[in-house]
Design a protein around this motif. Structure first.
Motif, mmCIF file in Angstrom:
data_model
loop_
_atom_site.group_PDB
_atom_site.id
_atom_site.type_symbol
_atom_site.label_atom_id
_atom_site.label_comp_id
_atom_site.label_asym_id
_atom_site.label_seq_id
_atom_site.Cartn_x
_atom_site.Cartn_y
_atom_site.Cartn_z
ATOM 1 N N GLN A 37 0.807 -1.220 0.000
ATOM 2 C CA GLN A 37 0.000 0.000 0.000
ATOM 3 C C GLN A 37 0.840 1.270 0.000
ATOM 4 O OE1 GLN A 37 -2.062 -0.690 3.653
ATOM 5 N NE2 GLN A 37 -3.558 -2.094 2.772
ATOM 6 N N GLN A 38 2.166 1.109 -0.032
ATOM 7 C CA GLN A 38 3.043 2.263 0.092
ATOM 8 C C GLN A 38 2.823 3.299 -1.014
ATOM 9 O OE1 GLN A 38 5.084 3.213 2.409
ATOM 10 N NE2 GLN A 38 5.085 1.412 3.747
ATOM 11 N N HIS A 39 2.435 2.838 -2.206
ATOM 12 C CA HIS A 39 2.284 3.751 -3.336
ATOM 13 C C HIS A 39 0.981 4.542 -3.293
ATOM 14 C CE1 HIS A 39 -0.278 0.442 -4.541
ATOM 15 N NE2 HIS A 39 -0.782 1.194 -5.508
ATOM 16 N N LEU A 40 0.085 4.194 -2.345
ATOM 17 C CA LEU A 40 -1.212 4.873 -2.258
ATOM 18 C C LEU A 40 -1.081 6.140 -1.422
ATOM 19 C CD1 LEU A 40 -3.501 1.776 -1.527
ATOM 20 C CD2 LEU A 40 -3.118 2.875 -3.742
ATOM 21 N N PRO A 41 -1.233 7.321 -2.018
ATOM 22 C CA PRO A 41 -1.084 8.571 -1.240
ATOM 23 C C PRO A 41 -2.036 8.643 -0.059
ATOM 24 C CG PRO A 41 -1.190 9.027 -3.602
ATOM 25 C CD PRO A 41 -1.551 7.595 -3.426
ATOM 26 N N TRP A 42 -3.271 8.168 -0.254
ATOM 27 C CA TRP A 42 -4.273 8.268 0.798
ATOM 28 C C TRP A 42 -4.119 7.177 1.858
ATOM 29 C CZ3 TRP A 42 -6.965 12.613 0.985
ATOM 30 C CH2 TRP A 42 -7.140 13.345 -0.188
ATOM 31 N N ALA A 43 -3.148 6.294 1.705
ATOM 32 C CA ALA A 43 -2.919 5.255 2.718
ATOM 33 C C ALA A 43 -2.058 5.760 3.865
ATOM 34 C CB ALA A 43 -2.261 4.036 2.073
ATOM 35 N N HIS A 44 -1.480 6.943 3.730
ATOM 36 C CA HIS A 44 -0.601 7.508 4.752
ATOM 37 C C HIS A 44 -1.339 8.580 5.549
ATOM 38 C CE1 HIS A 44 2.997 5.620 2.846
ATOM 39 N NE2 HIS A 44 2.268 5.778 1.751
ATOM 40 N N TYR A 68 -16.666 0.290 0.982
ATOM 41 C CA TYR A 68 -15.581 -0.613 0.608
ATOM 42 C C TYR A 68 -14.574 0.042 -0.334
ATOM 43 C CZ TYR A 68 -17.141 -4.938 2.819
ATOM 44 O OH TYR A 68 -17.451 -5.910 3.733
ATOM 45 N N LYS A 69 -14.965 1.146 -0.934
ATOM 46 C CA LYS A 69 -14.049 1.865 -1.834
ATOM 47 C C LYS A 69 -12.814 2.351 -1.092
ATOM 48 C CE LYS A 69 -13.288 3.654 -5.978
ATOM 49 N NZ LYS A 69 -13.197 2.822 -7.205
ATOM 50 N N VAL A 70 -12.915 2.568 0.217
ATOM 51 C CA VAL A 70 -11.766 3.076 0.966
ATOM 52 C C VAL A 70 -10.631 2.054 1.004
ATOM 53 C CG1 VAL A 70 -13.220 4.559 2.395
ATOM 54 C CG2 VAL A 70 -12.616 2.281 3.206
ATOM 55 N N THR A 71 -10.940 0.794 0.782
ATOM 56 C CA THR A 71 -9.884 -0.215 0.706
ATOM 57 C C THR A 71 -9.014 0.027 -0.515
ATOM 58 O OG1 THR A 71 -11.207 -1.871 1.860
ATOM 59 C CG2 THR A 71 -9.413 -2.677 0.493
ATOM 60 N N GLU A 72 -9.632 0.322 -1.644
ATOM 61 C CA GLU A 72 -8.888 0.538 -2.878
ATOM 62 C C GLU A 72 -8.111 1.844 -2.854
ATOM 63 O OE1 GLU A 72 -11.629 0.278 -6.084
ATOM 64 O OE2 GLU A 72 -11.870 -1.901 -5.926
ATOM 65 N N VAL A 73 -8.699 2.882 -2.275
ATOM 66 C CA VAL A 73 -8.080 4.206 -2.312
ATOM 67 C C VAL A 73 -7.091 4.410 -1.168
ATOM 68 C CG1 VAL A 73 -8.533 6.690 -2.206
ATOM 69 C CG2 VAL A 73 -10.073 5.194 -3.492
ATOM 70 N N ALA A 74 -7.461 3.953 0.033
ATOM 71 C CA ALA A 74 -6.646 4.234 1.213
ATOM 72 C C ALA A 74 -6.093 2.984 1.891
ATOM 73 C CB ALA A 74 -7.463 5.037 2.225
#
Length: 543
Positions: A11-18, A72-78
């Protein structure tokens, strides 16, 4: 709301995961979704039923599906995961009201063969939540009674109406290998909770297997195999015979040529779940070794409890993989049945051979599951870990994929060939409660065709003299006709039927994916599914 969960490598490449972006995104997504709820309710209350995703759906059902899908979209985005816990830690004992937690030792070295043998993913101890919290008349006590004069009396008592059923369940939860937990507070625990409430099982062992955040393939299979091996060798008393395979005490296969008994495994060979299990097994082994052949006749007097594998969604995928490993290696006895609830059986669609060959899953408007190509592919690659992408076509991962079916059955029957899906789409075939059940005819010739070769993919292994599902135990499959996995589940059913497996299909009318774990749904339909499961489990117990 601030999330302290570490960002996993995939998930490191996901900006919204941080953080703090993660909390900001999740908060706005939840807020806007809550604001949409009254708008959805008003909109679908005004429109005629024919404009609803399914005319039988209530406004509540529509809102639940739309709300779940949007969240569930938050899994894909964040990269948010739902209901997970660290499988290497003990749970808070105060949080357990219905289950007891035990540690199962890692899969023994002697059983680390086939797909579970991996030099980069090593077996570990496995946490297991056992339903119920307080053990009933345990199998261990029952085993000890096999070698006493009270065996017949206990057998009669066990058949009494108020006694626990002679069925043990091993439950593997769903969640796409990245969500949920075996903990009793997880949403997926609605399944073992209801099965125990209906008095269908004496015990259910819910496995806290490693999700893809903690270990790729074959970590989850190793964990499931460890619990299964421990269950059949310690609680059900399977013994290792001269052929190197484990057999139950009442098996017609002799343990030695002279029919002399073999002692039970000790804690040195297969460590026990608890000291109670070790002591009872050791005492039973001592009695068997000292009392001789007279007791082997007495073993047959007490009926061995049946063991059933249960899995929903990704847990169904794991059940299929576990059963395949047991069959392929041929060391442990097979389970007596499998309950597959909306099983995921073709994850290979997320990693197509070429992008243009990807076929979207059906029912995008009537199910909460997402099927966005890039996030799905990322999760699949993470799940495969150090293995190449071609492993996604292994029968252990995607048993209902077109490639696998073409190799084993000599035909390319996949999702594209299953449209339309046939008579189950006719609403007149459903019972009043919206359930359609039928037993599938078996082919009767479970052989592997000579047409296609697996040489171009080393992960598609064809066991000598076996078909894709040859030798699998009987199966109950539950699927909703409004869910996104519908076509691949039909492909699975046809493949099982082709190889001679006894299959019973239960169709839930207008039901979404994994409908039994939904907090709110049409209870008339769900009760119909539970009744069919109950009938099937009783049939397995009676055999």
């Amino acid at each position: 709301m601030y999330d302290k969960t570490p960002v996993f490598p995939h998930q490191q490449h996901l900006p919204w995961a941080h953080e703090p972006l993660k909390s900001i995104y999740v908060f706005q997504r939840l807020l806007t979704t809550l604001l949409l709820v009254p708008l959805w309710a008003i909109y679908y209350s005004i429109l005629p039923r024919s404009f609803r995703p399914r005319s039988s759906w209530s406004v509540t059902q529509i809102v639940v599906v739309k709300f779940t899908k949007r969240i569930y979209k938050v899994t894909e985005v964040a990269g948010v995961t739902w209901g997970t816990r660290d499988p290497s830690h003990d749970p808070d004992e105060k949080s357990l009201k219905e289950t007891r937690f035990v540690w199962v030792p890692p899969l023994p070295h002697e059983l680390c063969t086939g797909i579970v043998n991996d030099d980069q993913v090593l077996p570990q101890k496995v946490g297991t939540f056992i339903w119920p919290r307080h053990s009933p008349l345990s199998i261990d006590v029952h085993q000890e009674a096999l070698h006493s004069d009270a065996a017949k009396k206990l057998d009669l008592e066990a058949n009494a109406a108020d006694s626990p059923p002679h069925v043990i369940g091993l439950y593997l939860h769903g969640g796409g290998y990245c969500h949920m937990s075996a903990h009793e507070k997880s949403g997926t625990s609605r399944i073992p909770r209801r099965l125990m409430k209906d008095n269908l099982f004496q015990e259910i062992h819910a496995v806290e297997y490693r999700l893809l955040q903690h270990a790729p393939v074959p970590g989850a299979i190793q964990d499931a195999a460890a619990v299964y091996a421990h269950l059949v060798t310690h609680q059900l008393g399977a013994l290792k015979g001269p052929d190197g395979k484990y057999h139950y005490p009442n098996s017609p296969i002799p343990y030695h040529a002279d029919n002399s008994p073999t002692p039970y495994p000790t804690s040195a060979s297969v460590p026990s779940i608890s000291q109670e299990v070790v002591s009872s097994s050791a005492e039973a082994g001592h009695r068997q070794a000292t009392q001789g052949h007279a007791n082997t006749d007495r073993v047959a007097e007490v009926r061995r409890p049946r063991i059933i594998l249960i899995g929903d969604s990704a847990g169904g995928n794991l059940v299929l993989a576990l059963a395949r490993w047991i069959r392929d290696e041929g060391v442990l006895p097979l389970p007596d049945g499998m309950v597959l609830l909306s099983p995921s059986c073709d994850p290979s669609h997320t990693l197509p051979q070429v992008p243009a060959s990807r076929r979207p899953r059906p029912h995008a408007d009537t199910d909460y599951l997402l099927d966005t190509p890039e996030p799905r592919a990322l999760l699949s690659r993470t799940f495969l870990g150090h293995h190449p992408n071609d492993m996604v076509y292994s029968p252990y991962i995607s048993p209902a994929s077109e490639w696998v079916l073409s190799v084993f059955h000599g035909r390319e029957e996949g999702m594209v060939d299953l449209e339309p899906l046939g008579p189950h789409k006719d609403s007149r075939d459903y019972h009043d409660e919206g359930i359609k059940t039928y037993d599938c005819a078996v082919n009767g010739t479970p052989t592997c065709p000579d047409g296609r070769s697996a040489a171009n993919n080393p992960y598609i292994r064809v066991p000598q003299g076996m078909g894709l599902f040859t030798g699998f135990p009987r199966v109950l499959v539950v699927v909703g006709d409004a869910e996104r996995l519908e076509r691949e589940v039909v492909a699975l059913e046809r493949a099982l039927e082709y190889d001679g497996v006894r299959v019973r299909m239960v169709w839930a009318k207008d039901a979404v994916h994994d409908v039994l774990i939904m907090a709110t749904w049409d209870e008339r339909v769900r009760e119909g599914v539970w009744r069919e499961i109950g009938k099937w489990v009783c049939e397995v117990e009676a055999e």
